[in-house]
Design an enzyme around this catalytic site. Structure first.
Site, mmCIF file in Angstrom:
data_model
loop_
_atom_site.group_PDB
_atom_site.id
_atom_site.type_symbol
_atom_site.label_atom_id
_atom_site.label_comp_id
_atom_site.label_asym_id
_atom_site.label_seq_id
_atom_site.Cartn_x
_atom_site.Cartn_y
_atom_site.Cartn_z
ATOM 1 N N LYS A 9 0.829 -1.205 0.000
ATOM 2 C CA LYS A 9 0.000 0.000 0.000
ATOM 3 C C LYS A 9 0.863 1.254 0.000
ATOM 4 C CE LYS A 9 -3.953 -2.415 1.710
ATOM 5 N NZ LYS A 9 -4.581 -3.021 2.866
ATOM 6 N N ARG A 10 2.145 1.069 0.305
ATOM 7 C CA ARG A 10 3.041 2.234 0.292
ATOM 8 C C ARG A 10 3.567 2.567 -1.104
ATOM 9 N NH1 ARG A 10 4.569 -0.303 5.352
ATOM 10 N NH2 ARG A 10 5.555 -1.781 3.976
#
Ligand code: GLU
Length: 449
Positions: free
Chosen positions: A217-218
């Site tokens: 998700k980063r």
């Protein structure tokens, strides 16, 4: 044969992520291909991680992708309830049964009469299962410690609840991400303890980014939530198609496939054993293919909210049809219309060196002067066939045709050396803007001579 029943079991911890969407989609495909039922169950026992609206958002975006289900919390079904927190008494009953049979034990909290329940892992058992994706996998019970099935607040842990539910809901096949592989032996020992049939498992590989690292998700350069794709104008049919190719291949050459075609072609033996690469260019390409399949009317309707949102005035329905007709082949997502529009109508008209050189090469000065005069004289600026005539007449007047005619006129009107239909483009730009641009082109060219 037993009816195929599959389930997607999200935890309502946020919006639908591309990884979850893939689990859901393959679970769905499995059920639909084998004429089975597709079920949604909400796994909300990790109460600290639940977010408000998480469940609703998951369902909304699964529906948007085109998945339909036979049983779920929103429509109910014969095997409900479909939220784990509404099934606590069921888990308690089965945990008590294990306690009574000596297959689990209580573990008291210090100075308290509250207790958790631990599952007693049998000694010297090999748990083996035939994974749809990976073949036979084996685990030894000695590698697994006694584990908690019920916490002291009466809420079950995932590995316990999932078995009770999958059994009671008569789930035949469980497809999920590979992070659940090591959970599987724990789940099998619960099936065994109750003498229940074990479903067939399939653990899909991870999704990796373009650097071949696990998509996280980063990774801010990859859009990962389905809602975000909807917001910028990706089409659900294209998303469905793309996600279906994340870790599965249809076998043939053609990758642009409708939902029905994919359901028909789906073959679990073609689920990939190596990580699925998230190729955002491929997604954009697939979406552009679906945009091309829209009629101009459909595309116009879809672009409207984006244009209005950017405060772009839609002059008329016809104007909009002309606009989307011109840009259809260049769009990767519907929201791109705004940028295309802005480039197209830009006030800071600039000519590249390449364009100037072409104008010089074709000796375009006289041609452009004539073009400007003819455009100026044209009264009806709404009809592209009239514009075509103006271009032809201009060519005749200065004895020029072919590239030597079309390139300079296009450059003068648009600044670009290629693009969609020039007469349509000119209609859309409008007389005033076209005249201004021809003028600027002439000035630029004079300066360069
Ligand atoms: N709630 C689990 C998850 O979101 C489901 C795992 C499973 O499908 O068994 O990862």
């Amino acid at each position: 044969m037993k009816k195929v029943r599959t389930r997607y079991a999200p935890s309502p911890t946020g919006h639908l992520h591309i990884g979850n969407a893939r689990s859901a989609l393959f679970t769905y495909l499995y059920a639909k291909h084998f004429d089975g039922d597709f079920i949604i169950r909400i796994e909300d026992t990790d109460t600290l991680r639940n977010v408000e609206g998480g469940e609703e958002s998951q369902l909304t975006y699964l529906k948007w992708l085109g998945l339909e289900w036979q049983e779920a919390p929103d429509i109910g079904g014969n095997f409900g309830p479909y939220r784990q927190l509404e099934r606590l008494d069921i888990y308690q009953k089965y945990a008590n049964e294990l306690l009574e049979r000596g297959l689990a034990y209580k573990e008291y909290r210090e100075d308290s009469d509250k207790f958790a329940i631990r599952f007693k892992v049998p000694e010297n058992v090999t748990y083996s299962f035939n994974d749809i994706v990976r073949g036979t996998l084996k685990f030894e019970s000695k590698e697994i410690e006694d584990w908690i099935i019920m916490k002291d607040n009466g809420i079950p842990t995932y590995n316990f609840a999932v078995v009770i539910d999958d059994h009671l809901m008569e789930i035949s096949h469980v497809l999920r991400g590979e992070e659940h592989i090591t959970n599987t032996p724990k789940q099998i020992m619960v099936y065994n303890a109750f003498n229940w049939d074990v479903p067939t498992f399939g653990h899909m590989t991870i999704i990796v980014n373009e650097e071949r690292k696990k998509l996280s998700k980063r990774d801010t350069d990859v859009i990962q939530f389905i809602s975000e794709y909807e917001q910028i104008g990706y089409l659900p049919e294209a998303m469905f198609n793309f996600i279906a190719l994340l870790g599965w291949s249809p076998g043939g050459e053609e990758e642009i496939l409708s939902k029905d075609e994919i359901i028909k072609l789906f073959d679990p033996t073609r689920l990939s054993k190596s990580p699925a690469m998230f190729d955002k260019n491929k997604l954009a390409y697939i979406n552009s293919r679906y945009i091309k399949m829209l009629t101009n009317e459909e595309l116009a309707l879809k672009t409207k909210p984006f244009l209005l949102n950017a405060n772009i005035e839609i002059k008329s329905d016809e104007w909009l049809l002309n606009l989307v007709g011109l840009f259809k082949d260049r769009m990767h997502f519907i929201g791109e219309i705004v940028q295309l529009y802005k480039n197209f109508f830009r006030e800071d008209f600039v000519l590249t060196d390449e364009s100037i050189n072409i104008l010089k090469e074709y000796n375009s000065l006289e041609l452009l002067e004539t073009f400007k005069q003819n455009i100026y004289n044209l009264e009806d600026f709404t009809d592209e066939t009239k514009i075509s005539e103006v271009i032809k007449e201009t060519g005749k007047a200065v004895n020029t045709k072919g590239k030597a005619l079309f390139m300079p006129t296009r450059i003068a009107a648009t600044g670009e050396i290629s693009g969609p239909s020039l007469p349509n483009t000119i209609v859309l730009l409008g007389k005033e803007k076209v005249l201004k641009r021809i003028d600027e082109t002439i000035n630029n060219l004079r300066g360069a001579l």
